[in-house]
Enzyme design. Structure first.
Site, mmCIF file in Angstrom:
data_model
loop_
_atom_site.group_PDB
_atom_site.id
_atom_site.type_symbol
_atom_site.label_atom_id
_atom_site.label_comp_id
_atom_site.label_asym_id
_atom_site.label_seq_id
_atom_site.Cartn_x
_atom_site.Cartn_y
_atom_site.Cartn_z
ATOM 1 N N GLU A 83 -6.829 1.432 6.710
ATOM 2 C CA GLU A 83 -7.978 1.008 7.524
ATOM 3 C C GLU A 83 -8.451 2.098 8.491
ATOM 4 O OE1 GLU A 83 -8.002 -3.185 8.660
ATOM 5 O OE2 GLU A 83 -9.121 -2.643 10.452
ATOM 6 N N LYS A 88 -11.416 -6.501 -2.897
ATOM 7 C CA LYS A 88 -10.398 -6.087 -1.927
ATOM 8 C C LYS A 88 -9.580 -4.925 -2.489
ATOM 9 C CE LYS A 88 -7.134 -7.279 1.512
ATOM 10 N NZ LYS A 88 -6.541 -8.249 2.397
ATOM 11 N N GLU A 95 -13.100 -16.763 3.231
ATOM 12 C CA GLU A 95 -12.759 -15.368 2.908
ATOM 13 C C GLU A 95 -13.414 -14.945 1.583
ATOM 14 O OE1 GLU A 95 -11.217 -13.267 4.906
ATOM 15 O OE2 GLU A 95 -10.093 -14.505 6.322
ATOM 16 N N ASN A 102 -13.092 -7.155 7.930
ATOM 17 C CA ASN A 102 -13.007 -7.926 9.180
ATOM 18 C C ASN A 102 -14.339 -8.574 9.546
ATOM 19 O OD1 ASN A 102 -10.299 -7.190 9.534
ATOM 20 N ND2 ASN A 102 -10.913 -5.224 10.412
ATOM 21 N N HIS A 148 -14.493 -11.572 11.843
ATOM 22 C CA HIS A 148 -13.170 -11.770 12.427
ATOM 23 C C HIS A 148 -13.132 -11.549 13.937
ATOM 24 C CE1 HIS A 148 -11.960 -12.120 8.302
ATOM 25 N NE2 HIS A 148 -10.687 -12.266 8.624
ATOM 26 N N HIS A 158 -12.105 -14.536 15.997
ATOM 27 C CA HIS A 158 -10.833 -14.405 16.695
ATOM 28 C C HIS A 158 -10.976 -14.803 18.164
ATOM 29 C CE1 HIS A 158 -7.302 -12.288 18.372
ATOM 30 N NE2 HIS A 158 -6.787 -12.574 17.195
ATOM 31 N N LYS A 200 -0.908 -5.594 4.206
ATOM 32 C CA LYS A 200 -0.779 -5.796 5.658
ATOM 33 C C LYS A 200 0.288 -6.853 5.883
ATOM 34 C CE LYS A 200 -5.285 -4.609 7.598
ATOM 35 N NZ LYS A 200 -6.481 -5.138 8.294
ATOM 36 N N ARG A 218 -12.095 -0.161 4.985
ATOM 37 C CA ARG A 218 -11.330 -1.417 4.970
ATOM 38 C C ARG A 218 -11.720 -2.325 6.147
ATOM 39 N NH1 ARG A 218 -4.973 -2.514 3.452
ATOM 40 N NH2 ARG A 218 -5.080 -4.752 3.842
ATOM 41 N N ARG A 273 15.596 -0.402 5.867
ATOM 42 C CA ARG A 273 14.511 0.608 5.853
ATOM 43 C C ARG A 273 13.531 0.435 4.690
ATOM 44 N NH1 ARG A 273 18.864 3.958 7.409
ATOM 45 N NH2 ARG A 273 18.837 4.170 9.683
ATOM 46 N N HIS A 318 -7.953 -20.580 10.947
ATOM 47 C CA HIS A 318 -8.447 -19.207 10.836
ATOM 48 C C HIS A 318 -9.687 -19.110 9.950
ATOM 49 C CE1 HIS A 318 -8.487 -14.885 10.684
ATOM 50 N NE2 HIS A 318 -8.357 -14.906 9.369
HETATM 51 N N1 GLY Z 1 -7.453 -9.118 6.005
HETATM 52 C C1 GLY Z 1 -8.098 -7.879 6.126
HETATM 53 C C2 GLY Z 1 -7.403 -6.758 5.437
HETATM 54 O O1 GLY Z 1 -6.488 -6.982 4.666
HETATM 55 O O2 GLY Z 1 -7.720 -5.624 5.666
#
Ligand code: GLY
Length: 369
Positions: free
Chosen positions: A238, A228, A186, A246, A249, A253, A144, A242, A122, A267
């Site tokens: 997000e 960031k 990035e 993207n 992306h 994508h 993430k 946030r 957990r 990527h």
């Molecule tokens: N890679 C995008 C984020 O971490 O929100």
């Protein structure tokens, strides 16, 4: 040369330490965070072979008992099977809730290990030691974590913040040039989405960054992480700002999905192309001046990244297939298409009402059929 950037998340706040020699001094940074002087380091066989012993020695030197778990390199490891295997190996080590897992690798290792840590008994703490430029400026920061399923990438996961990120720039010395360009995509994203001065600095310093000049890397990685960290501290899950991270992306994508998420298109390369497309689409929508799209494209191209569909392959892409991928993107809300678009270099915003027909017409303009 060391820079420390805090990620301000209250009780879950942590530091991102950027600089040289950090793997060799990992014990100093990690030992104070441990309840029991014991960690499991998860790495892939490539990184493990080159740098695993150095990290294990540094930890042992600080009195931290270290077990190393090696997983196969590559995106296939970020799967339910890979997760089951890693979880079982962590259980076999008898790791307890108060122990620590260290993710030592690129985005695959970081995402998989972070997710395993999120659900192991957990939830257990983890540390990120990212070994690619892309992971240092993006995936290791912000919590993430995820695995892929046959239905798409990163669809099963959790927000689970690390306790510390150590971004050792020395480790980039052995990174292939193509991977460095992917990380640069990035980095320039942060300038394009919200910092014009940083974008201008990158225009002038792209070669220094790609030649791995330490001072240039500290500045490029530092500013990326700072931006960031600031965005994540404001919108961890997000729900709003946030999503700006993207930029490029959704377009990228879609092309990645058509190319099969393999080595043909990485990527970071997809993100480079996607950002150039986001600028051109914004121009077509009357949102942004054409000269900004030209300038953004030139800056992306300068890092050896693709900016046009024809840079990816000679055979045209199918516009309907690309639109369908955009619609399936997990950032799509209700049926309306969501994109990060731009008003100018350094001024991105989330557009939630992008019209499918306009998108298709744009993609045909871009050479899709
Ligand atoms: N890679 C995008 C984020 O971490 O929100």
């Amino acid at each position: 040369m060391i820079r420390t950037i805090p990620v301000g998340l209250g009780a879950r706040a942590y530091d991102v330490v950027i600089g040289t020699g950090l793997v060799d001094r990992a014990g100093e940074h990690i030992a104070p965070l441990l309840k029991r002087k014991r960690v499991a380091v998860v790495s892939d066989t490539n990184v493990g072979e080159h740098h695993g012993e150095r990290l294990a020695n540094a930890l042992e030197h600080a009195g931290v008992a270290t077990d190393v778990i090696l997983v196969p390199p590559g995106e296939e490891t970020k799967s339910f099977e890979g997760l089951a295997d890693l979880s079982d190996r962590l259980l076999a080590l008898g790791l307890e809730r108060g122990d620590m897992v260290v993710a030592f690798g690129g985005g695959v290792v970081g995402d998989l290990t972070g997710f395993a840590a999120a659900i192991y008994k957990r939830g257990i703490d983890f540390i990120q030691i990212p070994t690619t430029l892309l992971a240092q400026v993006d995936s290791s920061v912000g919590g993430k974590t995820a695995i892929d399923t046959p239905r798409g990438k990163n669809l099963i996961g959790a927000f689970h913040q690390p306790r510390l990120v150590l971004a050792d720039l020395d480790i980039l010395a052995t990174l292939p040039a193509r991977e460095l360009s992917c990380g640069y995509a990035e980095i320039i994203k942060y300038g394009l989405l919200g910092d014009f001065a940083f974008f201008e600095w990158l225009e002038a310093n792209v070669h220094a960054v790609l030649e791995r000049d330490t001072a240039a890397l500290v500045r490029a990685v530092g500013r990326s992480v700072e931006m960031k960290a600031e965005i994540v501290a404001e919108d961890e899950k997000e729900n709003g700002r946030r999503a700006l991270l993207n930029l490029g992306h959704t377009f990228g994508h879609a092309v990645e999905a058509e190319m099969g998420f393999g080595d043909a298109l990485k990527h970071g390369e997809a993100v480079g192309l996607g950002m150039a497309q986001a600028f051109r689409f914004s121009v077509r929508q009357g949102l942004c001046a054409a000269q900004d799209a030209v300038r953004a494209e030139a800056a992306i191209k300068a890092a050896g990244l693709p900016t046009r569909l024809s840079d990816i392959r000679a055979e045209p892409f199918v516009a309907d297939a690309l639109v369908a991928h955009c619609a399936q993107d997990k950032k799509a809300e209700g049926g309306a298409l969501t994109f990060v678009l731009v008003r100018a270099i350094g001024d991105a915003f989330v557009a939630k009402d992008v019209d499918r027909a306009a998108l298709k017409a744009f993609l045909v303009d871009e050479g899709a059929v």
